[in-house]
Design a protein around this motif. Structure first.
Motif, short mmCIF file in Angstrom:
data_model
loop_
_atom_site.label_atom_id
_atom_site.label_comp_id
_atom_site.label_asym_id
_atom_site.label_seq_id
_atom_site.Cartn_x
_atom_site.Cartn_y
_atom_site.Cartn_z
N ARG A 146 16.75 -57.25 -31.44
CA ARG A 146 16.62 -58.70 -31.35
C ARG A 146 15.37 -59.18 -32.10
NH1 ARG A 146 16.85 -58.45 -24.92
NH2 ARG A 146 15.46 -56.72 -25.52
N ASN A 147 14.46 -58.26 -32.40
CA ASN A 147 13.26 -58.58 -33.17
C ASN A 147 12.89 -57.34 -33.96
OD1 ASN A 147 10.94 -59.65 -34.24
ND2 ASN A 147 9.78 -59.62 -32.33
N TYR A 148 13.51 -57.20 -35.11
CA TYR A 148 13.51 -55.93 -35.84
C TYR A 148 12.51 -55.88 -36.97
CZ TYR A 148 16.54 -59.11 -38.45
OH TYR A 148 17.04 -60.21 -39.09
N LYS A 149 11.47 -56.69 -36.92
CA LYS A 149 10.51 -56.71 -38.03
C LYS A 149 9.76 -55.39 -38.14
CE LYS A 149 9.90 -61.71 -38.02
NZ LYS A 149 8.93 -62.84 -37.90
N LYS A 150 9.48 -54.77 -37.01
CA LYS A 150 8.79 -53.48 -37.02
C LYS A 150 9.19 -52.71 -35.78
CE LYS A 150 4.58 -55.18 -34.76
NZ LYS A 150 3.09 -55.27 -34.86
N PRO A 151 9.08 -51.39 -35.81
CA PRO A 151 9.48 -50.61 -34.64
C PRO A 151 8.54 -50.85 -33.46
CG PRO A 151 8.48 -49.21 -36.31
CD PRO A 151 8.67 -50.55 -36.93
N LEU A 152 9.11 -50.73 -32.26
CA LEU A 152 8.32 -50.90 -31.05
C LEU A 152 7.40 -49.71 -30.81
CD1 LEU A 152 11.02 -52.29 -28.58
CD2 LEU A 152 9.28 -53.59 -29.82
N VAL A 153 7.97 -48.50 -30.95
CA VAL A 153 7.25 -47.28 -30.60
C VAL A 153 7.56 -46.22 -31.65
CG1 VAL A 153 6.86 -45.52 -28.83
CG2 VAL A 153 7.43 -47.86 -28.15
N GLU A 154 6.58 -45.37 -31.94
CA GLU A 154 6.76 -44.19 -32.77
C GLU A 154 6.54 -42.96 -31.89
OE1 GLU A 154 4.34 -44.18 -36.20
OE2 GLU A 154 5.24 -45.98 -37.09
N LEU A 155 7.55 -42.13 -31.79
CA LEU A 155 7.48 -40.90 -31.00
C LEU A 155 7.37 -39.73 -31.96
CD1 LEU A 155 10.33 -41.74 -28.46
CD2 LEU A 155 7.88 -42.16 -28.21
N LYS A 156 6.34 -38.90 -31.78
CA LYS A 156 6.04 -37.84 -32.71
C LYS A 156 6.79 -36.56 -32.34
CE LYS A 156 3.01 -40.06 -35.26
NZ LYS A 156 3.22 -40.30 -36.71
N ARG A 157 7.37 -35.93 -33.33
CA ARG A 157 7.97 -34.60 -33.21
C ARG A 157 7.78 -33.90 -34.56
NH1 ARG A 157 14.60 -35.33 -33.73
NH2 ARG A 157 14.56 -36.56 -35.66
N HIS A 158 7.96 -32.59 -34.58
CA HIS A 158 7.75 -31.83 -35.82
C HIS A 158 9.10 -31.51 -36.46
CE1 HIS A 158 5.62 -29.23 -38.64
NE2 HIS A 158 6.61 -28.36 -38.47
N VAL A 159 9.35 -32.11 -37.61
CA VAL A 159 10.59 -31.88 -38.37
C VAL A 159 10.21 -31.65 -39.82
CG1 VAL A 159 12.79 -32.83 -39.12
CG2 VAL A 159 11.98 -33.29 -36.80
N ASP A 160 10.42 -30.44 -40.33
CA ASP A 160 10.12 -30.14 -41.72
C ASP A 160 11.33 -29.55 -42.43
OD1 ASP A 160 10.29 -27.69 -40.54
OD2 ASP A 160 8.23 -27.06 -40.99
N THR A 161 12.51 -29.92 -42.01
CA THR A 161 13.75 -29.41 -42.59
C THR A 161 14.70 -30.57 -42.86
OG1 THR A 161 15.65 -27.95 -42.22
CG2 THR A 161 14.72 -29.04 -40.30
N ASN A 162 15.67 -30.34 -43.71
CA ASN A 162 16.63 -31.37 -44.06
C ASN A 162 17.79 -31.48 -43.07
OD1 ASN A 162 15.48 -32.46 -46.41
ND2 ASN A 162 16.29 -30.80 -47.67
N GLN A 163 17.94 -30.51 -42.19
CA GLN A 163 19.05 -30.53 -41.28
C GLN A 163 18.83 -31.55 -40.17
OE1 GLN A 163 17.58 -26.41 -39.38
NE2 GLN A 163 19.58 -27.03 -38.67
N ARG A 164 19.92 -31.91 -39.50
CA ARG A 164 19.83 -32.87 -38.41
C ARG A 164 19.18 -32.22 -37.20
NH1 ARG A 164 24.90 -33.89 -37.85
NH2 ARG A 164 24.98 -35.84 -39.03
N ILE A 165 18.13 -32.86 -36.68
CA ILE A 165 17.49 -32.43 -35.44
C ILE A 165 17.85 -33.47 -34.38
CG2 ILE A 165 15.33 -31.85 -34.30
CD1 ILE A 165 16.04 -29.94 -36.53
N GLN A 166 18.65 -33.09 -33.42
CA GLN A 166 19.20 -34.04 -32.47
C GLN A 166 18.17 -34.52 -31.45
OE1 GLN A 166 22.53 -31.78 -30.85
NE2 GLN A 166 23.96 -33.19 -31.80
N PHE A 167 18.43 -35.72 -30.93
CA PHE A 167 17.76 -36.21 -29.73
C PHE A 167 18.82 -36.84 -28.83
CE2 PHE A 167 17.43 -39.58 -32.94
CZ PHE A 167 17.93 -40.69 -32.27
N ASP A 168 18.49 -36.97 -27.55
CA ASP A 168 19.46 -37.48 -26.58
C ASP A 168 18.73 -38.14 -25.42
OD1 ASP A 168 21.91 -38.04 -25.50
OD2 ASP A 168 22.33 -36.02 -24.78
N PHE A 169 19.49 -38.98 -24.64
CA PHE A 169 18.94 -39.67 -23.48
C PHE A 169 19.58 -39.13 -22.21
CE2 PHE A 169 19.37 -42.77 -26.93
CZ PHE A 169 18.06 -43.14 -27.12
#
Length: 533
Positions: free
Chosen positions: A404-427
Motif C-alpha cells: 500500500r506504500n511501496y516507495k521503500k521496504p519496511l524491513v531488511e532481514l539479513k541472511r547469507h546467500v552467495d549462490t545463484n540457486q533459490r534459497i527458500q523462506f517460509d512463514f
C-alpha cells in the motif's frame, strides 16, 4: 501403496480408485447449464472435445450409462403445509395489476398437483423460518465446526524426526532443490536434481503428537517417485489439496524443454499437460508456476510473457500477457485476484493488473535486490496480506514491503546467500515466525512481532536451499545440497552425507567402500519445532 493410503488419515481405505482420471471441477464450481441444454449428452462427445486425452470426467453427476443428471432439489409438501399455503394471503406485486392473480393461480395449481400426487412443490424459504416472540428469526441449531487449533512453533529445542539422503557422483550430482509441504500437511514434495521428484509422507505416529521429546529416527521413503529427467524449474501444489479427496491430490511441475505437467500425488501418474508455444510453434518450458487462490487458473511465467491457463482445460489454449523480462517467480495477494506480482532475473519486482492492456506495462516496479528475484511471498493473516517478502540470488537480504506504500521496504532481514540457486523462506500459518535457509547450511528464524537479529540454527553441513513449515503441525522440513565443481579425474568419488551415513549405505551395498569419499550433504530432514517437553 497400502501404507501410503493408511498414513493419510486412513481415509482412503474405502476408496476404490478407477482408471486414471482427473476431476475437472477442482475449484468446487457447479455445472451451470442453460434450460435448453440436453442433459442426456453422451460423455464420449465431451471427452472428444478435450485437447488432452489423458483427462476424462470423474463426476458424481454422471450415471452408469454415461448420461448427465441433476440432483433432485424439491420436497413434497405435507398436509399442514398445504393448508398453510391455502390460508396465506397473496403478496403484492408492482409489476402489473394481474401479477398477483397470476401468482395466486400458479400457487393454487401447485397445491392441487401436490394433493393429487401428480408433482412436487418447493417449500418457500420464508415458510421455513421460525420467529421468536419479538419477531426475530431463530437461528437453526446446527453444530458449529470447531476451529482447528493453531500450532505453536519454536517452543523448545528442535527434535529430528526423519531423514533421507541421496548419494551422488562426479558424473551425476544429485542434490535437492527445495521442499514443499502439501496444503493439508500430510506429505512433502522434494525435487532432486537429475532424479525427478519425490513425495514423502509424514510419519503416522506424528498425527496425534502434542509434545515430542525423543523418538526413533525415521528413514523417510518415497511414497511416490516421478523420475523426471533434466532440471525441474518450479513446482507447486494445488491450493485446496486434501488427502481425503484424492481428486485434489496433485501438483504442477515444469522442467527443461517440456510443457507443464500435472502429476497425481497418489500414484505418480501424469494427469494432463499445459503447453506453451512460442512464435514458431515450438514448445516452451515455463520458468515459474503459481495457482490462483481458488485453483481455477494457472499462472505460468515465461521468458517474454505470462500465460494464463484454465485448470479445467488442459492443452495449449491459454491467455497471453506479454512482458519485457523473464518471469522468475510469481505471487498473488488474496485481496486482489486480478493482479500479479512477478519477479525477474534483472532484480526487479513488478506488479501487473491483468485487466489492463499489456501496453500500459506494470502498475509499479520495485528495486532493492542486487540479483535476480528467486522467491516472492505475501503474508498470511491480517494486514500481513498486504506485506510482500522477497528474496534474490547472491543477495544477503529478505525485503519486506507494504504494497500500500511501496516507495521503500519496511524491513531488511539479513541472511547469507552467495549462490545463484533459490534459497527458500517460509512463514508459520499465523505469520508469527519467518524461517529461511542460507548458503552456510543454517536455518535463520525471525520473530516477526519483534524482529531483531535471527536465531541461527546450524542444521546442515552444506547449503540449506529449502525450508517449509507444515501448515497443520509444528514440523519444519529442510533440504540441503548444491552443485559442486569436482575433479573430473576422480571418476569414482561419491558424494554422501557423512562418514556414519556412508557406513549405513555401504552396509546396504549402495557404496563401494574402496571408493574415495567426498563429504557433501544431499538430504531432506523433518524437525519437530513445537513443544518438546
Amino acid at each position: 501403496m497400502g501404507l501410503h493410503f493408511q498414513n493419510r488419515w486412513q481415509a482412503e481405505s474405502v476408496y476404490l480408485r478407477s482408471p486414471r482420471t482427473v476431476t475437472l471441477s477442482l475449484s468446487g464450481k457447479s455445472n451451470e447449464m442453460d434450460d435448453s441444454a440436453n442433459l442426456s449428452a453422451s460423455m464420449c462427445d465431451v471427452e472428444a472435445s478435450m485437447l488432452n486425452q489423458n483427462v476424462s470426467f470423474s463426476s458424481t453427476m454422471v450415471t452408469s450409462n454415461g448420461d448427465l443428471t441433476l440432483p433432485k432439489l424439491s420436497v413434497t409438501l405435507s398436509e399442514a403445509e398445504i393448508q398453510k399455503l391455502r390460508s396465506r394471503p397473496a403478496k403484492n406485486c408492482v409489476e402489473s395489476p394481474n401479477a398477483s392473480a397470476d401468482a395466486a393461480e400458479s400457487a393454487q395449481e401447485d397445491v392441487d398437483a401436490a394433493e393429487e400426487g401428480e408433482g412436487e412443490s418447493v417449500v418457500d424459504i420464508e415458510d421455513t423460518l421460525e420467529l421468536t416472540a419479538d419477531g426475530n428469526q431463530v437461528k437453526p441449531d446446527f453444530p458449529e465446526a470447531a476451529a482447528a487449533p493453531v500450532p505453536e512453533y519454536f517452543q523448545g529445542v528442535l527434535v529430528e524426526l526423519g531423514r533421507r539422503c541421496w548419494t551422488s557422483s562426479t558424473e551425476a550430482q544429485h542434490y535437492t532443490k527445495g521442499c514443499y509441504w502439501s496444503p493439508d500437511g500430510t506429505c512433502l514434495l522434494v525435487p532432486v536434481h537429475l532424479d525427478g521428484m519425490h513425495v514423502m509422507e509424514l510419519p503416522g505416529d506424528l498425527y496425534s503428537a502434542q509434545v515430542v521429546q525423543t523418538r526413533p529416527l525415521s528413514k523417510l521413503q518415497s511414497a511416490v517417485h516421478v523420475p523426471e529427467g533434466g532440471t525441474v524449474y518450479d513446482c507447486v501444489w494445488y491450493p485446496h489439496m486434501n488427502s481425503q479427496q484424492p481428486e485434489t491430490c496433485l501438483w504442477l511441475a515444469t522442467r527443461q524443454h517440456e510443457p507443464i505437467h500435472m502429476w497425481d500425488a497418489f500414484d505418480g501418474t501424469l494427469r494432463c499437460s499445459y503447453s506453451g508455444y512460442d512464435a514458431v510453434d515450438e514448445v516452451m518450458a515455463a520458468i515459474s508456476l503459481a495457482f490462483s487462490h481458488d485453483g481455477e487458473k494457472i499462472y505460468a511465467g515465461y521468458k517474454r510473457c505470462i500465460k494464463i491457463f484454465d485448470t479445467s482445460r488442459p492443452g495449449r489454449l491459454c491467455d497471453d500477457y506479454p512482458v519485457k523480462f523473464a518471469i522468475s517467480c510469481i505471487a498473488q495477494t488474496t485481496d486482489h485476484p486480478n493482479t500479479l506480482t512477478c519477479g525477474n532475473w534483472h532484480g526487479y519486482i513488478q506488479h501487473f493488473d491483468l485487466r489492463c492492456s499489456h501496453k500500459q506495462g506494470p502498475l509499479f516496479t520495485l528495486g532493492g535486490h542486487k540479483g535476480g528475484i528467486t522467491q516472492l511471498r505475501y503474508g498470511e493473516m491480517g494486514s500481513g496480506k498486504w506485506h510482500l517478502f522477497s528474496g534474490a540470488r547472491k543477495c544477503d537480504k529478505i525485503l519486506q514491503w507494504d504494497m500500500r506504500n511501496y516507495k521503500k521496504p519496511l524491513v531488511e532481514l539479513k541472511r547469507h546467500v552467495d549462490t545463484n540457486q533459490r534459497i527458500q523462506f517460509d512463514f508459520t500459518p499465523d505469520s508469527h515466525w519467518l524461517v529461511s535457509g542460507d548458503s552456510w547450511g543454517s536455518v535463520n528464524v525471525w520473530d516477526l512481532k519483534r524482529y531483531g537479529d535471527p536465531s541461527i540454527l546450524p542444521l546442515h553441513s552444506d547449503c540449506c536451499n529449502g525450508v517449509s513449515l507444515n501448515p497443520a503441525m509444528p514440523i519444519l522440513a529442510s533440504s540441503s545440497g548444491q552443485f559442486h565443481f569436482t575433479d573430473q579425474s576422480a571418476q569414482g568419488d561419491h558424494v554422501t552425507f557423512n562418514s556414519s551415513e556412508t557406513k549405513e549405505l555401504t552396509a546396504l551395498g549402495e557404496v563401494n567402500p574402496n571408493e574415495r569419499e567426498v563429504i557433501y550433504e544431499n538430504a531432506v530432514v523433518m524437525w519437530w519445532c513445537g513443544q518438546s517437553g
